[in-house]
Scaffold this motif. Structure first.
Motif, PDB file in Angstrom:
ATOM      1  N   ASP A 111      15.760 -63.241 -16.610  1.00  0.00           N
ATOM      2  CA  ASP A 111      15.289 -62.786 -15.298  1.00  0.00           C
ATOM      3  C   ASP A 111      13.773 -62.737 -15.270  1.00  0.00           C
ATOM      4  OD1 ASP A 111      17.912 -60.499 -15.785  1.00  0.00           O
ATOM      5  OD2 ASP A 111      17.994 -62.235 -14.443  1.00  0.00           O
ATOM      6  N   ALA A 112      13.162 -63.635 -14.509  1.00  0.00           N
ATOM      7  CA  ALA A 112      11.705 -63.648 -14.426  1.00  0.00           C
ATOM      8  C   ALA A 112      11.190 -62.444 -13.632  1.00  0.00           C
ATOM      9  CB  ALA A 112      11.226 -64.934 -13.779  1.00  0.00           C
ATOM     10  N   ARG A 113      11.966 -62.030 -12.617  1.00  0.00           N
ATOM     11  CA  ARG A 113      11.558 -60.903 -11.771  1.00  0.00           C
ATOM     12  C   ARG A 113      12.764 -60.006 -11.504  1.00  0.00           C
ATOM     13  NH1 ARG A 113       6.699 -61.911  -8.969  1.00  0.00           N
ATOM     14  NH2 ARG A 113       5.878 -63.981  -9.343  1.00  0.00           N
ATOM     15  N   VAL A 114      12.509 -58.708 -11.539  1.00  0.00           N
ATOM     16  CA  VAL A 114      13.529 -57.710 -11.198  1.00  0.00           C
ATOM     17  C   VAL A 114      12.874 -56.683 -10.284  1.00  0.00           C
ATOM     18  CG1 VAL A 114      14.950 -55.831 -12.097  1.00  0.00           C
ATOM     19  CG2 VAL A 114      14.888 -58.026 -13.292  1.00  0.00           C
ATOM     20  N   THR A 115      13.580 -56.342  -9.224  1.00  0.00           N
ATOM     21  CA  THR A 115      13.091 -55.312  -8.302  1.00  0.00           C
ATOM     22  C   THR A 115      14.106 -54.181  -8.234  1.00  0.00           C
ATOM     23  OG1 THR A 115      11.891 -56.927  -6.959  1.00  0.00           O
ATOM     24  CG2 THR A 115      12.366 -54.803  -5.946  1.00  0.00           C
ATOM     25  N   VAL A 116      13.641 -52.964  -8.425  1.00  0.00           N
ATOM     26  CA  VAL A 116      14.516 -51.797  -8.333  1.00  0.00           C
ATOM     27  C   VAL A 116      13.818 -50.732  -7.484  1.00  0.00           C
ATOM     28  CG1 VAL A 116      15.631 -52.224 -10.541  1.00  0.00           C
ATOM     29  CG2 VAL A 116      13.621 -50.757 -10.440  1.00  0.00           C
ATOM     30  N   SER A 117      14.618 -49.847  -6.947  1.00  0.00           N
ATOM     31  CA  SER A 117      14.067 -48.716  -6.200  1.00  0.00           C
ATOM     32  C   SER A 117      13.725 -47.589  -7.155  1.00  0.00           C
ATOM     33  CB  SER A 117      15.082 -48.217  -5.171  1.00  0.00           C
ATOM     34  OG  SER A 117      15.390 -49.234  -4.237  1.00  0.00           O
ATOM     35  N   GLU A 118      12.681 -46.863  -6.811  1.00  0.00           N
ATOM     36  CA  GLU A 118      12.300 -45.728  -7.643  1.00  0.00           C
ATOM     37  C   GLU A 118      13.466 -44.751  -7.735  1.00  0.00           C
ATOM     38  OE1 GLU A 118       8.806 -43.685  -6.325  1.00  0.00           O
ATOM     39  OE2 GLU A 118       8.391 -42.875  -8.322  1.00  0.00           O
ATOM     40  N   GLY A 119      13.738 -44.327  -8.959  1.00  0.00           N
ATOM     41  CA  GLY A 119      14.849 -43.414  -9.194  1.00  0.00           C
ATOM     42  C   GLY A 119      16.136 -44.111  -9.580  1.00  0.00           C
ATOM     43  N   ALA A 120      16.220 -45.403  -9.350  1.00  0.00           N
ATOM     44  CA  ALA A 120      17.416 -46.154  -9.710  1.00  0.00           C
ATOM     45  C   ALA A 120      17.403 -46.471 -11.191  1.00  0.00           C
ATOM     46  CB  ALA A 120      17.488 -47.445  -8.891  1.00  0.00           C
ATOM     47  N   SER A 121      18.563 -46.872 -11.693  1.00  0.00           N
ATOM     48  CA  SER A 121      18.646 -47.271 -13.104  1.00  0.00           C
ATOM     49  C   SER A 121      18.177 -48.712 -13.260  1.00  0.00           C
ATOM     50  CB  SER A 121      20.075 -47.119 -13.609  1.00  0.00           C
ATOM     51  OG  SER A 121      20.932 -47.984 -12.899  1.00  0.00           O
ATOM     52  N   LEU A 122      17.877 -49.055 -14.527  1.00  0.00           N
ATOM     53  CA  LEU A 122      17.282 -50.361 -14.801  1.00  0.00           C
ATOM     54  C   LEU A 122      17.925 -50.971 -16.027  1.00  0.00           C
ATOM     55  CD1 LEU A 122      14.914 -52.485 -14.554  1.00  0.00           C
ATOM     56  CD2 LEU A 122      13.657 -50.995 -16.123  1.00  0.00           C
ATOM     57  N   GLN A 123      18.144 -52.271 -15.985  1.00  0.00           N
ATOM     58  CA  GLN A 123      18.485 -53.020 -17.190  1.00  0.00           C
ATOM     59  C   GLN A 123      17.735 -54.333 -17.161  1.00  0.00           C
ATOM     60  OE1 GLN A 123      22.398 -53.433 -19.434  1.00  0.00           O
ATOM     61  NE2 GLN A 123      22.319 -55.459 -18.490  1.00  0.00           N
ATOM     62  N   LEU A 124      16.987 -54.600 -18.212  1.00  0.00           N
ATOM     63  CA  LEU A 124      16.319 -55.879 -18.386  1.00  0.00           C
ATOM     64  C   LEU A 124      16.989 -56.598 -19.549  1.00  0.00           C
ATOM     65  CD1 LEU A 124      12.571 -54.825 -17.984  1.00  0.00           C
ATOM     66  CD2 LEU A 124      14.201 -55.573 -16.240  1.00  0.00           C
ATOM     67  N   ARG A 125      17.309 -57.866 -19.330  1.00  0.00           N
ATOM     68  CA  ARG A 125      18.126 -58.587 -20.302  1.00  0.00           C
ATOM     69  C   ARG A 125      17.294 -59.380 -21.306  1.00  0.00           C
ATOM     70  NH1 ARG A 125      22.248 -62.159 -17.230  1.00  0.00           N
ATOM     71  NH2 ARG A 125      20.484 -62.548 -15.819  1.00  0.00           N
ATOM     72  N   CYS A 126      17.801 -59.441 -22.508  1.00  0.00           N
ATOM     73  CA  CYS A 126      17.169 -60.203 -23.577  1.00  0.00           C
ATOM     74  C   CYS A 126      18.271 -60.771 -24.469  1.00  0.00           C
ATOM     75  CB  CYS A 126      16.220 -59.330 -24.387  1.00  0.00           C
ATOM     76  SG  CYS A 126      15.520 -60.136 -25.853  1.00  0.00           S
ATOM     77  N   LYS A 127      18.216 -62.078 -24.703  1.00  0.00           N
ATOM     78  CA  LYS A 127      19.138 -62.718 -25.627  1.00  0.00           C
ATOM     79  C   LYS A 127      18.304 -63.324 -26.756  1.00  0.00           C
ATOM     80  CE  LYS A 127      23.048 -63.928 -24.495  1.00  0.00           C
ATOM     81  NZ  LYS A 127      24.430 -63.430 -24.800  1.00  0.00           N
ATOM     82  N   TYR A 128      18.753 -63.151 -27.971  1.00  0.00           N
ATOM     83  CA  TYR A 128      17.995 -63.680 -29.096  1.00  0.00           C
ATOM     84  C   TYR A 128      18.780 -64.788 -29.773  1.00  0.00           C
ATOM     85  CZ  TYR A 128      21.016 -61.086 -32.269  1.00  0.00           C
ATOM     86  OH  TYR A 128      22.097 -60.610 -32.959  1.00  0.00           O
ATOM     87  N   SER A 129      18.035 -65.598 -30.493  1.00  0.00           N
ATOM     88  CA  SER A 129      18.642 -66.647 -31.290  1.00  0.00           C
ATOM     89  C   SER A 129      18.014 -66.580 -32.671  1.00  0.00           C
ATOM     90  CB  SER A 129      18.378 -68.023 -30.665  1.00  0.00           C
ATOM     91  OG  SER A 129      18.842 -69.055 -31.505  1.00  0.00           O
ATOM     92  N   TYR A 130      18.841 -66.237 -33.644  1.00  0.00           N
ATOM     93  CA  TYR A 130      18.342 -66.152 -35.019  1.00  0.00           C
ATOM     94  C   TYR A 130      19.527 -66.143 -35.955  1.00  0.00           C
ATOM     95  CZ  TYR A 130      15.942 -64.590 -39.206  1.00  0.00           C
ATOM     96  OH  TYR A 130      15.442 -64.499 -40.479  1.00  0.00           O
ATOM     97  N   PHE A 131      19.450 -66.910 -37.019  1.00  0.00           N
ATOM     98  CA  PHE A 131      20.564 -67.061 -37.939  1.00  0.00           C
ATOM     99  C   PHE A 131      20.844 -65.786 -38.724  1.00  0.00           C
ATOM    100  CE2 PHE A 131      23.566 -69.214 -40.459  1.00  0.00           C
ATOM    101  CZ  PHE A 131      23.391 -68.812 -41.776  1.00  0.00           C
ATOM    102  N   GLY A 132      19.782 -65.093 -39.124  1.00  0.00           N
ATOM    103  CA  GLY A 132      19.944 -63.916 -39.968  1.00  0.00           C
ATOM    104  C   GLY A 132      19.962 -62.638 -39.169  1.00  0.00           C
ATOM    105  N   THR A 133      19.550 -61.565 -39.785  1.00  0.00           N
ATOM    106  CA  THR A 133      19.474 -60.271 -39.113  1.00  0.00           C
ATOM    107  C   THR A 133      18.109 -60.138 -38.458  1.00  0.00           C
ATOM    108  OG1 THR A 133      20.943 -59.262 -40.731  1.00  0.00           O
ATOM    109  CG2 THR A 133      19.588 -57.785 -39.397  1.00  0.00           C
ATOM    110  N   PRO A 134      18.077 -60.024 -37.147  1.00  0.00           N
ATOM    111  CA  PRO A 134      16.782 -59.996 -36.472  1.00  0.00           C
ATOM    112  C   PRO A 134      16.178 -58.605 -36.428  1.00  0.00           C
ATOM    113  CG  PRO A 134      18.514 -59.881 -34.850  1.00  0.00           C
ATOM    114  CD  PRO A 134      19.207 -59.946 -36.194  1.00  0.00           C
ATOM    115  N   TYR A 135      14.863 -58.584 -36.286  1.00  0.00           N
ATOM    116  CA  TYR A 135      14.147 -57.377 -35.939  1.00  0.00           C
ATOM    117  C   TYR A 135      13.669 -57.602 -34.496  1.00  0.00           C
ATOM    118  CZ  TYR A 135      14.402 -56.286 -40.851  1.00  0.00           C
ATOM    119  OH  TYR A 135      14.873 -56.003 -42.101  1.00  0.00           O
TER     120      TYR A 135
END
Lengths: 114, 113
Positions: B8-32
């Motif tokens: 998601d390049a842009r997310v708009t939420v109302s003040e007081g609302a909940s938020l989730q920003l997404r992130c998917k990773y790609s890594y063979f081992g255990t990521p930090y």
């Protein structure tokens, strides 16, 4: 603690001129990183020093870009014969140098090549 | 090689609302994994970081993130957004014992009154 200090904040150069960007890491930090930020490419890793030694420069363009860390209190990123595509915000970060340590970023230098 | 994707390049939420920003990773081992925030004309600031262990990580200013190995995700959440959260949020990944962070493209959060 002033944080990571980058100078200048803004630099304007003409095409073909040289640009030198300065970074002063947080005192006591032994690792210094350089990133480049553009709208198109996002945040790109350039190079990284630990205890002043170059560790990884896999992100550095092969030509015209060089970085040094002559002492523990500053690092420089030099771009020779600047081109318009070099226009970006260059970010410096430092960390204690231990594994999984937090990177602390400076405010960046905005380079504009006309 | 490791990488992260922020769909998601842009997310708009109302003040007081909940938020989730997404992130998917790609890594063979255990990521930090990391979330950073960038306010206008400032450098990046760390919100929180995940090292192998408890999958839910608490950060500053009420932010938290949850690591999911099965989904290769590290989503950022906040229960109630404040206008001061208006910023760009970056997810990043690092190999173990190696400090170089590789960043996603960022999500610009806009908070409506």
């Amino acid at each position: 603690n002033a944080g990571v200090i980058q100078t200048p904040r803004h630099k304007v150069t003409g095409k073909g001129q040289e640009a030198t960007l300065w970074c002063e890491p947080i005192s006591g930090h032994s690792a210094v990183f350089w990133y480049r930020q553009t709208i198109v490419q996002g945040l790109e890793f350039l190079t990284y020093f630990r205890n002043q030694a170059p560790i990884d420069d896999s992100g550095m363009p092969k030509e015209r870009f060089s970085a040094q860390m002559p002492n523990q209190s500053h690092s420089t990123l030099k771009i020779q014969s600047t081109q318009p595509q070099d226009s970006a915000v260059y970010l410096c970060a430092s960390s204690l140098g231990l594994s999984q340590n937090t990177l602390y970023f400076g405010a960046g230098t905005r380079l504009s090549v006309l | 090689a490791q990488s992260v994707t922020q769909p998601d390049a842009r997310v708009t939420v109302s003040e007081g609302a909940s938020l989730q920003l997404r992130c998917k990773y790609s890594y063979f081992g255990t990521p930090y994994l990391f979330w950073y925030v960038q306010y206008p004309r400032q450098g990046l600031q760390l919100l929180l970081k995940y090292y192998p262990g408890d999958p839910v990580v608490q950060g500053v200013n009420g932010f938290e993130a949850e690591f999911s190995k099965s989904n290769s995700s590290f989503h950022l959440r906040k229960a109630s957004v404040h206008w001061s959260d208006w910023a760009v949020y970056f997810c990043a990944v690092s190999e173990s014992n190696y400090n170089v962070l590789y960043f996603g493209s960022g999500t610009k959060l806009t908070v409506e009154p």
